[in-house]
Design a protein around this motif. Structure first.
Motif, PDB file in Angstrom:
ATOM      1  N   ASP A   1      17.786   8.142  -8.535  1.00 44.23           N
ATOM      2  CA  ASP A   1      19.409   7.647  -8.539  1.00 44.23           C
ATOM      3  C   ASP A   1      19.517   6.444  -7.713  1.00 44.23           C
ATOM      4  O   ASP A   1      18.484   6.062  -7.301  1.00 44.23           O
ATOM      5  CB  ASP A   1      20.147   9.041  -7.864  1.00 44.23           C
ATOM      6  CG  ASP A   1      19.412   9.268  -6.558  1.00 44.23           C
ATOM      7  OD1 ASP A   1      19.174   8.409  -5.537  1.00 44.23           O
ATOM      8  OD2 ASP A   1      19.215  10.618  -6.179  1.00 44.23           O
ATOM      9  N   ASP A   2      20.827   6.140  -7.971  1.00 43.04           N
ATOM     10  CA  ASP A   2      21.145   4.944  -7.447  1.00 43.04           C
ATOM     11  C   ASP A   2      21.288   4.816  -5.901  1.00 43.04           C
ATOM     12  O   ASP A   2      20.771   3.738  -5.256  1.00 43.04           O
ATOM     13  CB  ASP A   2      22.790   4.697  -7.689  1.00 43.04           C
ATOM     14  CG  ASP A   2      22.871   4.229  -9.040  1.00 43.04           C
ATOM     15  OD1 ASP A   2      21.810   4.174  -9.817  1.00 43.04           O
ATOM     16  OD2 ASP A   2      24.058   4.144  -9.776  1.00 43.04           O
ATOM     17  N   ASP A   3      21.185   5.881  -5.340  1.00 42.42           N
ATOM     18  CA  ASP A   3      21.023   5.955  -3.560  1.00 42.42           C
ATOM     19  C   ASP A   3      19.679   5.623  -3.244  1.00 42.42           C
ATOM     20  O   ASP A   3      19.467   4.645  -2.339  1.00 42.42           O
ATOM     21  CB  ASP A   3      21.525   7.158  -3.119  1.00 42.42           C
ATOM     22  CG  ASP A   3      22.826   7.408  -3.083  1.00 42.42           C
ATOM     23  OD1 ASP A   3      23.659   6.521  -3.550  1.00 42.42           O
ATOM     24  OD2 ASP A   3      23.245   8.543  -3.173  1.00 42.42           O
ATOM     25  N   ALA A   4      18.683   6.178  -4.073  1.00 45.47           N
ATOM     26  CA  ALA A   4      17.179   5.907  -3.652  1.00 45.47           C
ATOM     27  C   ALA A   4      17.037   4.472  -3.868  1.00 45.47           C
ATOM     28  O   ALA A   4      16.302   3.883  -3.106  1.00 45.47           O
ATOM     29  CB  ALA A   4      16.319   7.106  -4.374  1.00 45.47           C
ATOM     30  N   ILE A   5      17.357   3.752  -5.113  1.00 51.88           N
ATOM     31  CA  ILE A   5      17.143   2.298  -5.336  1.00 51.88           C
ATOM     32  C   ILE A   5      17.765   1.535  -4.415  1.00 51.88           C
ATOM     33  O   ILE A   5      17.367   0.783  -3.917  1.00 51.88           O
ATOM     34  CB  ILE A   5      17.653   2.278  -6.776  1.00 51.88           C
ATOM     35  CG1 ILE A   5      16.468   3.054  -7.697  1.00 51.88           C
ATOM     36  CG2 ILE A   5      17.764   0.678  -7.163  1.00 51.88           C
ATOM     37  CD1 ILE A   5      16.746   2.982  -9.170  1.00 51.88           C
ATOM     38  N   ALA A   6      19.029   1.936  -3.911  1.00 49.76           N
ATOM     39  CA  ALA A   6      19.812   1.140  -2.969  1.00 49.76           C
ATOM     40  C   ALA A   6      19.062   1.267  -1.571  1.00 49.76           C
ATOM     41  O   ALA A   6      18.899   0.053  -0.897  1.00 49.76           O
ATOM     42  CB  ALA A   6      21.245   1.771  -2.691  1.00 49.76           C
ATOM     43  N   SER A   7      18.378   2.354  -1.176  1.00 45.30           N
ATOM     44  CA  SER A   7      17.675   2.514   0.031  1.00 45.30           C
ATOM     45  C   SER A   7      16.456   1.621  -0.045  1.00 45.30           C
ATOM     46  O   SER A   7      16.081   0.901   0.858  1.00 45.30           O
ATOM     47  CB  SER A   7      17.288   3.957   0.295  1.00 45.30           C
ATOM     48  OG  SER A   7      16.525   4.011   1.130  1.00 45.30           O
ATOM     49  N   LEU A   8      15.725   1.575  -1.326  1.00 39.73           N
ATOM     50  CA  LEU A   8      14.519   0.937  -1.474  1.00 39.73           C
ATOM     51  C   LEU A   8      14.851  -0.595  -1.358  1.00 39.73           C
ATOM     52  O   LEU A   8      14.324  -1.383  -0.624  1.00 39.73           O
ATOM     53  CB  LEU A   8      13.780   1.265  -2.820  1.00 39.73           C
ATOM     54  CG  LEU A   8      12.961   0.040  -3.255  1.00 39.73           C
ATOM     55  CD1 LEU A   8      11.635   0.143  -2.433  1.00 39.73           C
ATOM     56  CD2 LEU A   8      12.461   0.522  -4.713  1.00 39.73           C
ATOM     57  N   ALA A   9      16.071  -1.185  -2.006  1.00 36.50           N
ATOM     58  CA  ALA A   9      16.370  -2.612  -2.155  1.00 36.50           C
ATOM     59  C   ALA A   9      16.607  -3.083  -0.776  1.00 36.50           C
ATOM     60  O   ALA A   9      16.408  -4.120  -0.216  1.00 36.50           O
ATOM     61  CB  ALA A   9      17.740  -2.886  -2.968  1.00 36.50           C
ATOM     62  N   ALA A  10      17.515  -2.098   0.231  1.00 31.65           N
ATOM     63  CA  ALA A  10      17.545  -2.515   1.541  1.00 31.65           C
ATOM     64  C   ALA A  10      16.317  -2.661   2.327  1.00 31.65           C
ATOM     65  O   ALA A  10      16.392  -3.701   3.054  1.00 31.65           O
ATOM     66  CB  ALA A  10      18.688  -1.429   2.291  1.00 31.65           C
ATOM     67  N   ASP A  11      15.633  -1.860   1.994  1.00 31.27           N
ATOM     68  CA  ASP A  11      14.099  -2.065   2.787  1.00 31.27           C
ATOM     69  C   ASP A  11      13.306  -3.178   2.396  1.00 31.27           C
ATOM     70  O   ASP A  11      13.015  -3.957   3.242  1.00 31.27           O
ATOM     71  CB  ASP A  11      13.407  -0.820   2.504  1.00 31.27           C
ATOM     72  CG  ASP A  11      11.973  -0.788   3.185  1.00 31.27           C
ATOM     73  OD1 ASP A  11      11.875  -1.065   4.550  1.00 31.27           O
ATOM     74  OD2 ASP A  11      11.033  -0.616   2.526  1.00 31.27           O
TER      75      ASP A  11
ATOM     76  N   ASP B   1       0.870  -1.141  -0.064  1.00 31.81           N
ATOM     77  CA  ASP B   1       0.054   0.252   0.089  1.00 31.81           C
ATOM     78  C   ASP B   1       0.907   1.228   0.002  1.00 31.81           C
ATOM     79  O   ASP B   1       0.246   2.340  -0.075  1.00 31.81           O
ATOM     80  CB  ASP B   1      -0.873  -0.050   1.056  1.00 31.81           C
ATOM     81  CG  ASP B   1      -1.906  -0.656   1.096  1.00 31.81           C
ATOM     82  OD1 ASP B   1      -2.303  -1.358  -0.221  1.00 31.81           O
ATOM     83  OD2 ASP B   1      -2.508  -1.586   2.092  1.00 31.81           O
ATOM     84  N   ASP B   2       2.245   1.165  -0.014  1.00 35.45           N
ATOM     85  CA  ASP B   2       2.892   2.203   0.157  1.00 35.45           C
ATOM     86  C   ASP B   2       3.536   2.671  -1.247  1.00 35.45           C
ATOM     87  O   ASP B   2       3.816   1.926  -2.085  1.00 35.45           O
ATOM     88  CB  ASP B   2       4.196   2.020   0.980  1.00 35.45           C
ATOM     89  CG  ASP B   2       3.820   1.554   2.341  1.00 35.45           C
ATOM     90  OD1 ASP B   2       2.847   2.199   2.959  1.00 35.45           O
ATOM     91  OD2 ASP B   2       4.427   0.567   3.036  1.00 35.45           O
ATOM     92  N   TYR B   3       3.743   3.878  -1.365  1.00 37.86           N
ATOM     93  CA  TYR B   3       4.412   4.383  -2.509  1.00 37.86           C
ATOM     94  C   TYR B   3       5.978   4.989  -2.134  1.00 37.86           C
ATOM     95  O   TYR B   3       6.289   5.417  -1.253  1.00 37.86           O
ATOM     96  CB  TYR B   3       4.029   5.710  -2.986  1.00 37.86           C
ATOM     97  CG  TYR B   3       2.543   5.714  -3.759  1.00 37.86           C
ATOM     98  CD1 TYR B   3       1.879   4.536  -3.890  1.00 37.86           C
ATOM     99  CD2 TYR B   3       1.853   6.711  -4.395  1.00 37.86           C
ATOM    100  CE1 TYR B   3       0.745   4.332  -4.442  1.00 37.86           C
ATOM    101  CE2 TYR B   3       0.736   6.487  -5.053  1.00 37.86           C
ATOM    102  CZ  TYR B   3      -0.024   5.364  -5.152  1.00 37.86           C
ATOM    103  OH  TYR B   3      -1.277   5.552  -5.855  1.00 37.86           O
ATOM    104  N   VAL B   4       6.666   4.521  -3.093  1.00 40.92           N
ATOM    105  CA  VAL B   4       8.265   4.805  -3.047  1.00 40.92           C
ATOM    106  C   VAL B   4       8.629   5.686  -4.373  1.00 40.92           C
ATOM    107  O   VAL B   4       8.129   5.103  -5.389  1.00 40.92           O
ATOM    108  CB  VAL B   4       9.150   3.865  -2.977  1.00 40.92           C
ATOM    109  CG1 VAL B   4      10.537   4.246  -2.765  1.00 40.92           C
ATOM    110  CG2 VAL B   4       8.584   2.907  -1.826  1.00 40.92           C
TER     111      VAL B   4
END
Ligand code: FES
Length: 165
Positions: free
Chosen positions: A151-161, A143-146
């Motif tokens: 950039d790669d930082d935003a994607i790395a943060s998403l992947a870690a989550d 139910d969440d939007y990201v």
């Protein structure tokens, strides 16, 4: 069997509407939120709680693409690739997210998806606009939007989550 908390939430939905059947869709969503998907037993349980025939629950669950009547990965990432998102790199973002969680996208353009090795995370592209075009590129996780997946930082943060879920 659903938890007592979900059963109570479904009973509350039924009380909110003048017609029981109106409560069926939100009730199915509540059940899916707990179980991850809607098995035959879960559909029957929800139908009984709402007070409608089992066939009504099956009809609704097989009509809407956001309801799952087969087991799906627990975490699903749906990357919007409609035009506003596509213009700012949504397809590339989907590729990077998939790679970051260990999945490989395949399938026709705008309908690609892939699942990671242990089957817990699915990444896919979707043709539905989620109404967050001004914060593109973006994806939906449950139910969440990201958003702002530039950039790669935003994607790395998403992947870690995603790996922690
Ligand atoms: S086009 Fe992607 S959220 Fe609208």
């Amino acid at each position: 069997m659903l938890s007592e908390a979900t059963r109570t939430a479904i009973r509350s939905e039924v009380e909110r509407y003048p017609h029981k059947k109106t409560a069926l869709l939100p009730s199915l969503k509540l059940a899916q939120r707990e179980a991850g998907w809607l098995s035959k037993d879960t559909l029957a349980e929800v139908a009984d709680l709402v007070g409608v025939p089992h066939s009504s629950a099956v009809e609704l669950a097989t009509f809407y693409s956001m309801l799952f009547t087969a087991q799906v990965p627990r975490t699903r990432v749906e990357v919007c690739v409609q035009l506003p998102c596509a213009l700012v790199g949504a397809e590339q973002a989907a590729e990077k997210i998939a790679r970051a969680v260990g999945a490989e996208l395949h399938g026709p353009p705008h309908r690609r998806h892939g699942v990671n090795a242990d089957g817990t995370i699915e990444v896919g592209t979707t043709v539905e606009c989620y109404g967050a075009c001004h914060r593109a590129p973006m994806c939906r996780v449950g139910d969440d939007y990201v958003e702002h997946l530039h950039d790669d930082d935003a994607i790395a943060s998403l992947a870690a989550d995603l790996k922690k879920r």
